[in-house]
Design an enzyme around this catalytic site. Sequence first.
Site, PDB file in Angstrom:
ATOM      1  N   ASP A  46      -1.080   5.882  -5.799  1.00  0.00           N
ATOM      2  CA  ASP A  46      -2.142   6.867  -6.049  1.00  0.00           C
ATOM      3  C   ASP A  46      -1.648   7.877  -7.071  1.00  0.00           C
ATOM      4  O   ASP A  46      -0.501   8.324  -6.989  1.00  0.00           O
ATOM      5  CB  ASP A  46      -2.462   7.607  -4.747  1.00  0.00           C
ATOM      6  N   GLU A  98       0.541  -0.938  -4.879  1.00  0.00           N
ATOM      7  CA  GLU A  98      -0.594  -0.012  -4.979  1.00  0.00           C
ATOM      8  C   GLU A  98      -0.037   1.393  -4.874  1.00  0.00           C
ATOM      9  O   GLU A  98       0.841   1.663  -4.042  1.00  0.00           O
ATOM     10  CB  GLU A  98      -1.584  -0.245  -3.833  1.00  0.00           C
ATOM     11  N   HIS A 106       0.832  -1.201   0.000  1.00  0.00           N
ATOM     12  CA  HIS A 106       0.000   0.000   0.000  1.00  0.00           C
ATOM     13  C   HIS A 106       0.869   1.254   0.000  1.00  0.00           C
ATOM     14  O   HIS A 106       1.539   1.553   0.995  1.00  0.00           O
ATOM     15  CB  HIS A 106      -0.884  -0.049   1.259  1.00  0.00           C
ATOM     16  N   ARG A 107       0.933   1.943  -1.126  1.00  0.00           N
ATOM     17  CA  ARG A 107       1.817   3.115  -1.339  1.00  0.00           C
ATOM     18  C   ARG A 107       3.286   2.683  -1.230  1.00  0.00           C
ATOM     19  O   ARG A 107       4.140   3.445  -0.790  1.00  0.00           O
ATOM     20  CB  ARG A 107       1.531   4.241  -0.347  1.00  0.00           C
ATOM     21  N   ASP A 146       0.680  -1.997   4.512  1.00  0.00           N
ATOM     22  CA  ASP A 146       1.854  -1.121   4.638  1.00  0.00           C
ATOM     23  C   ASP A 146       3.094  -1.944   4.983  1.00  0.00           C
ATOM     24  O   ASP A 146       4.209  -1.434   4.946  1.00  0.00           O
ATOM     25  CB  ASP A 146       1.636  -0.095   5.762  1.00  0.00           C
ATOM     26  N   LYS A 177      -6.788   9.205  -8.172  1.00  0.00           N
ATOM     27  CA  LYS A 177      -7.297  10.050  -7.073  1.00  0.00           C
ATOM     28  C   LYS A 177      -8.143  11.178  -7.664  1.00  0.00           C
ATOM     29  O   LYS A 177      -7.772  12.352  -7.611  1.00  0.00           O
ATOM     30  CB  LYS A 177      -6.121  10.603  -6.263  1.00  0.00           C
ATOM     31  N   HIS A 196      -0.499  10.498  -2.402  1.00  0.00           N
ATOM     32  CA  HIS A 196      -1.825  10.181  -1.876  1.00  0.00           C
ATOM     33  C   HIS A 196      -2.745  11.409  -1.825  1.00  0.00           C
ATOM     34  O   HIS A 196      -3.862  11.380  -2.316  1.00  0.00           O
ATOM     35  CB  HIS A 196      -1.722   9.554  -0.483  1.00  0.00           C
ATOM     36  N   GLU A 249      -4.357   3.677  -8.304  1.00  0.00           N
ATOM     37  CA  GLU A 249      -5.593   4.298  -7.826  1.00  0.00           C
ATOM     38  C   GLU A 249      -5.663   5.717  -8.375  1.00  0.00           C
ATOM     39  O   GLU A 249      -4.806   6.555  -8.070  1.00  0.00           O
ATOM     40  CB  GLU A 249      -5.632   4.307  -6.292  1.00  0.00           C
TER      41      GLU A 249
END
Length: 248
Positions: free
Chosen positions: A37, A35, A8-9, A230, A112, A50, A110
Amino acid sequence: MSTNIFAHRGASKYAPENTMAAFNLAYQQGAGGIETDVHLTKDHIPVLMHDENVKRTTNSTGYINDYTFDQLKQLDAGSWFSPEFAGARIVSLEELIKWIHDKPLYLNIELKNNKIDYNHLEHIVYDRLSYYHLLHRTILSTFNPTSVKRLKHLNRNVGVALLTSRRHKNIVPAAKDLGANAIHIQYRHLNQLLVDKCHQENMTVRAYTVNKPRQLLHCFSIECDGIFTDTPKTAVKYRDHFNHQSMK
Ligand code: G3P
Ligand code: MG
């Protein structure tokens, strides 16, 4: 089945989110996917961050779409996290694509665009992925239902997920109506019934953000298709142990 683990990020517990340090670490820790953003700069370059505003994760302030790409590249995107990462730079989508190209990783981008509906974001991102032949291992996701439709309009074969942070009784038919192939849902709304409903409808379900061992094991046991974490290293360790035990 085995649950796919997305960083995640990047490995954002150990390195500043959405930087090359976090992506590299995620790969080293055995994540199956990244993943990230994406937003657009003033000069329409897709960049990975993000928030809409650079304040939390850089040494500056203001909205991404008020900066040109060259201006954004001057910012320090690492010091806020720890002095060890001072000088880390904001990453463009293109840089991530080039990095991931020769690695056996999935990519979840993703969009945004739920707060700022950037003009042509879908098209710009799609075009880069198509140019580098990465569409087959990419999932595009967004909280913006209209954007799901736009993505599907560009190419009905591209993997698109509807993101949701709320409890929503009819999320599966709603996502299906939009043309989505997957639902990305907050962990607290994930349950066996939802996983079963998705699978009956031939849809994939992934949960965010799953860091704690108890939550990870729950996801594996109900056959959730993917998780965003994370801490990829912990997730991989628990997932491999879980798979080993269930084969016995
Ligand atoms: O894509 C999963 C997750 O990242 C969605 O929430 O706010 O962390 O981007 P957020
Ligand atoms: Mg995200």
